[in-house]
Design a protein around this motif. Structure first.
Motif, PDB file in Angstrom:
ATOM      1  N   MET A 119     -15.053 -22.270   6.784  1.00 41.54           N
ATOM      2  CA  MET A 119     -14.052 -22.011   5.666  1.00 41.54           C
ATOM      3  C   MET A 119     -12.814 -22.798   6.016  1.00 41.54           C
ATOM      4  O   MET A 119     -12.032 -23.429   5.033  1.00 41.54           O
ATOM      5  CB  MET A 119     -13.970 -20.517   5.286  1.00 41.54           C
ATOM      6  CG  MET A 119     -14.926 -19.751   4.671  1.00 41.54           C
ATOM      7  SD  MET A 119     -14.750 -17.956   4.621  1.00 41.54           S
ATOM      8  CE  MET A 119     -13.161 -17.769   3.805  1.00 41.54           C
ATOM      9  N   GLU A 120     -12.345 -22.649   7.061  1.00 34.75           N
ATOM     10  CA  GLU A 120     -11.033 -23.541   7.487  1.00 34.75           C
ATOM     11  C   GLU A 120     -11.347 -24.741   7.263  1.00 34.75           C
ATOM     12  O   GLU A 120     -10.465 -25.625   6.994  1.00 34.75           O
ATOM     13  CB  GLU A 120     -10.524 -22.905   8.896  1.00 34.75           C
ATOM     14  CG  GLU A 120      -9.906 -21.538   8.928  1.00 34.75           C
ATOM     15  CD  GLU A 120      -9.476 -21.279  10.345  1.00 34.75           C
ATOM     16  OE1 GLU A 120      -9.606 -22.177  11.288  1.00 34.75           O
ATOM     17  OE2 GLU A 120      -9.024 -20.211  10.504  1.00 34.75           O
ATOM     18  N   GLU A 121     -12.463 -25.505   7.879  1.00 32.89           N
ATOM     19  CA  GLU A 121     -12.544 -26.828   7.838  1.00 32.89           C
ATOM     20  C   GLU A 121     -12.841 -27.190   6.425  1.00 32.89           C
ATOM     21  O   GLU A 121     -12.332 -28.320   6.185  1.00 32.89           O
ATOM     22  CB  GLU A 121     -14.037 -27.075   8.517  1.00 32.89           C
ATOM     23  CG  GLU A 121     -14.452 -28.345   8.576  1.00 32.89           C
ATOM     24  CD  GLU A 121     -13.653 -29.298   9.438  1.00 32.89           C
ATOM     25  OE1 GLU A 121     -13.966 -30.732   9.270  1.00 32.89           O
ATOM     26  OE2 GLU A 121     -13.100 -29.004  10.226  1.00 32.89           O
ATOM     27  N   LYS A 122     -13.375 -26.491   5.510  1.00 31.89           N
ATOM     28  CA  LYS A 122     -13.522 -26.813   4.154  1.00 31.89           C
ATOM     29  C   LYS A 122     -12.132 -26.951   3.495  1.00 31.89           C
ATOM     30  O   LYS A 122     -11.812 -27.805   2.619  1.00 31.89           O
ATOM     31  CB  LYS A 122     -14.272 -25.946   3.548  1.00 31.89           C
ATOM     32  CG  LYS A 122     -15.565 -25.942   3.563  1.00 31.89           C
ATOM     33  CD  LYS A 122     -16.569 -24.939   2.741  1.00 31.89           C
ATOM     34  CE  LYS A 122     -18.077 -24.991   3.134  1.00 31.89           C
ATOM     35  NZ  LYS A 122     -18.879 -24.163   2.299  1.00 31.89           N
ATOM     36  N   ARG A 123     -11.205 -26.064   3.946  1.00 31.73           N
ATOM     37  CA  ARG A 123      -9.789 -26.190   3.331  1.00 31.73           C
ATOM     38  C   ARG A 123      -8.875 -27.327   3.930  1.00 31.73           C
ATOM     39  O   ARG A 123      -8.437 -28.130   3.285  1.00 31.73           O
ATOM     40  CB  ARG A 123      -9.221 -24.856   3.638  1.00 31.73           C
ATOM     41  CG  ARG A 123      -9.408 -23.717   3.007  1.00 31.73           C
ATOM     42  CD  ARG A 123      -8.697 -22.395   3.232  1.00 31.73           C
ATOM     43  NE  ARG A 123      -8.864 -21.289   2.678  1.00 31.73           N
ATOM     44  CZ  ARG A 123      -8.445 -20.016   2.957  1.00 31.73           C
ATOM     45  NH1 ARG A 123      -7.668 -19.869   3.984  1.00 31.73           N
ATOM     46  NH2 ARG A 123      -8.808 -19.055   1.776  1.00 31.73           N
ATOM     47  N   PHE A 124      -9.548 -27.602   5.248  1.00 28.56           N
ATOM     48  CA  PHE A 124      -8.694 -29.117   5.922  1.00 28.56           C
ATOM     49  C   PHE A 124      -9.131 -30.149   4.909  1.00 28.56           C
ATOM     50  O   PHE A 124      -8.274 -31.132   4.832  1.00 28.56           O
ATOM     51  CB  PHE A 124      -8.799 -29.026   7.296  1.00 28.56           C
ATOM     52  CG  PHE A 124      -8.416 -27.902   8.135  1.00 28.56           C
ATOM     53  CD1 PHE A 124      -6.981 -27.219   7.704  1.00 28.56           C
ATOM     54  CD2 PHE A 124      -8.960 -27.648   9.209  1.00 28.56           C
ATOM     55  CE1 PHE A 124      -6.725 -26.354   8.484  1.00 28.56           C
ATOM     56  CE2 PHE A 124      -8.723 -26.358  10.011  1.00 28.56           C
ATOM     57  CZ  PHE A 124      -7.406 -25.763   9.757  1.00 28.56           C
ATOM     58  N   VAL A 125     -10.571 -30.258   4.880  1.00 25.32           N
ATOM     59  CA  VAL A 125     -10.937 -31.307   4.202  1.00 25.32           C
ATOM     60  C   VAL A 125     -10.491 -31.406   2.680  1.00 25.32           C
ATOM     61  O   VAL A 125     -10.120 -32.277   2.077  1.00 25.32           O
ATOM     62  CB  VAL A 125     -12.644 -31.372   4.038  1.00 25.32           C
ATOM     63  CG1 VAL A 125     -13.159 -32.379   3.148  1.00 25.32           C
ATOM     64  CG2 VAL A 125     -13.068 -31.459   5.441  1.00 25.32           C
ATOM     65  N   ASN A 126     -10.368 -30.248   2.045  1.00 27.25           N
ATOM     66  CA  ASN A 126      -9.966 -30.394   0.571  1.00 27.25           C
ATOM     67  C   ASN A 126      -8.371 -30.689   0.385  1.00 27.25           C
ATOM     68  O   ASN A 126      -8.061 -31.432  -0.169  1.00 27.25           O
ATOM     69  CB  ASN A 126      -9.977 -29.000   0.166  1.00 27.25           C
ATOM     70  CG  ASN A 126     -11.641 -28.739  -0.481  1.00 27.25           C
ATOM     71  OD1 ASN A 126     -12.311 -29.601  -0.608  1.00 27.25           O
ATOM     72  ND2 ASN A 126     -11.545 -27.319  -0.618  1.00 27.25           N
ATOM     73  N   TYR A 127      -7.572 -30.544   1.454  1.00 23.46           N
ATOM     74  CA  TYR A 127      -6.138 -30.681   1.786  1.00 23.46           C
ATOM     75  C   TYR A 127      -6.182 -32.312   1.882  1.00 23.46           C
ATOM     76  O   TYR A 127      -5.458 -32.976   1.303  1.00 23.46           O
ATOM     77  CB  TYR A 127      -5.757 -30.002   2.844  1.00 23.46           C
ATOM     78  CG  TYR A 127      -3.958 -30.630   2.835  1.00 23.46           C
ATOM     79  CD1 TYR A 127      -3.068 -29.900   2.376  1.00 23.46           C
ATOM     80  CD2 TYR A 127      -3.902 -31.636   3.950  1.00 23.46           C
ATOM     81  CE1 TYR A 127      -1.892 -30.533   2.566  1.00 23.46           C
ATOM     82  CE2 TYR A 127      -2.425 -32.070   4.139  1.00 23.46           C
ATOM     83  CZ  TYR A 127      -1.591 -31.483   3.288  1.00 23.46           C
ATOM     84  OH  TYR A 127      -0.333 -31.952   3.286  1.00 23.46           O
ATOM     85  N   ALA A 128      -6.924 -32.739   2.820  1.00 23.89           N
ATOM     86  CA  ALA A 128      -7.058 -34.101   3.102  1.00 23.89           C
ATOM     87  C   ALA A 128      -7.503 -35.018   1.996  1.00 23.89           C
ATOM     88  O   ALA A 128      -6.754 -35.943   1.556  1.00 23.89           O
ATOM     89  CB  ALA A 128      -7.962 -34.551   4.180  1.00 23.89           C
ATOM     90  N   ARG A 129      -8.371 -34.438   0.985  1.00 20.15           N
ATOM     91  CA  ARG A 129      -8.742 -35.062  -0.063  1.00 20.15           C
ATOM     92  C   ARG A 129      -7.709 -35.062  -1.212  1.00 20.15           C
ATOM     93  O   ARG A 129      -7.531 -36.022  -1.791  1.00 20.15           O
ATOM     94  CB  ARG A 129     -10.074 -34.474  -0.716  1.00 20.15           C
ATOM     95  CG  ARG A 129     -11.194 -34.781  -0.173  1.00 20.15           C
ATOM     96  CD  ARG A 129     -12.520 -34.222  -0.753  1.00 20.15           C
ATOM     97  NE  ARG A 129     -13.639 -34.276  -0.129  1.00 20.15           N
ATOM     98  CZ  ARG A 129     -14.502 -33.573   0.156  1.00 20.15           C
ATOM     99  NH1 ARG A 129     -14.345 -32.247  -0.534  1.00 20.15           N
ATOM    100  NH2 ARG A 129     -15.501 -33.785   0.706  1.00 20.15           N
TER     101      ARG A 129
END
Length: 171
Positions: A119-129
């Protein structure tokens, strides 16, 4: 799908103990399957082909199991009935390979931690996008042409990971 190497006692002093050990190995294998893993349980099937009473055949089985262990993501250790000599070899090999050794009774904690990390990884990727352009040289020139998004995306992703608490709080 993660591969879990199932490690539990096989050898026994009596037929009753042997039956118990095999049932425990099946229980651990079933639990791994139910939790969405691909279990590798060599002592459930290699013992059907090799005779434990012959030391050279036992050694063949142990060596083959240790080779299979190398392809697994972690070792699931069933300790309900103690740790056998064979298990000690498997655990030592897993630790030598820097592989996680997880107590079967604590598997739910590992799975919960992995879910949180996902879940954290998905949030990091979303932030980066969402923030790639904020890290782009092209922003200074007010243009995206002739600039690659790979580097700014990576910078935004690293920023998100380095500022984990702030990112997780707001995203």
């Amino acid at each position: 799908m993660k591969k879990a190497y199932i490690c539990s006692p096989y050898r026994a002093e009596s037929e009753k103990e042997m039956k118990r050990n095999l049932e425990y190995a099946r229980e651990l294998t079933r639990k791994a399957l139910e939790d969405g893993m691909a279990p590798v349980t060599p002592h459930l099937y290699m013992t059907q082909c090799l005779n434990e009473e012959y030391p050279w055949e036992r050694e063949i089985g142990i060596r083959a199991g240790l080779e299979l262990l190398k392809s697994c993501d972690f070792l699931l250790m069933g300790m309900r009935y103690g740790i056998s000599k064979g298990m000690m070899k498997e655990i030592a090999a897993a630790k030598e390979a820097d592989m996680d050794v997880v107590n079967a009774d604590k598997l739910h904690y590992k799975l919960k931690d992995e879910k949180i990390q996902e879940m954290e990884e998905k949030r990091f990727v979303n932030y980066a996008r969402e923030h790639t352009c904020d890290f782009c040289k092209g922003k200074v020139f007010h243009t995206c042409t002739s600039f690659s998004c790979d580097e700014p995306f990576q910078k935004a992703y690293e920023y998100a990971k380095n500022h984990r608490d702030r990112i997780l709080q707001y995203h």
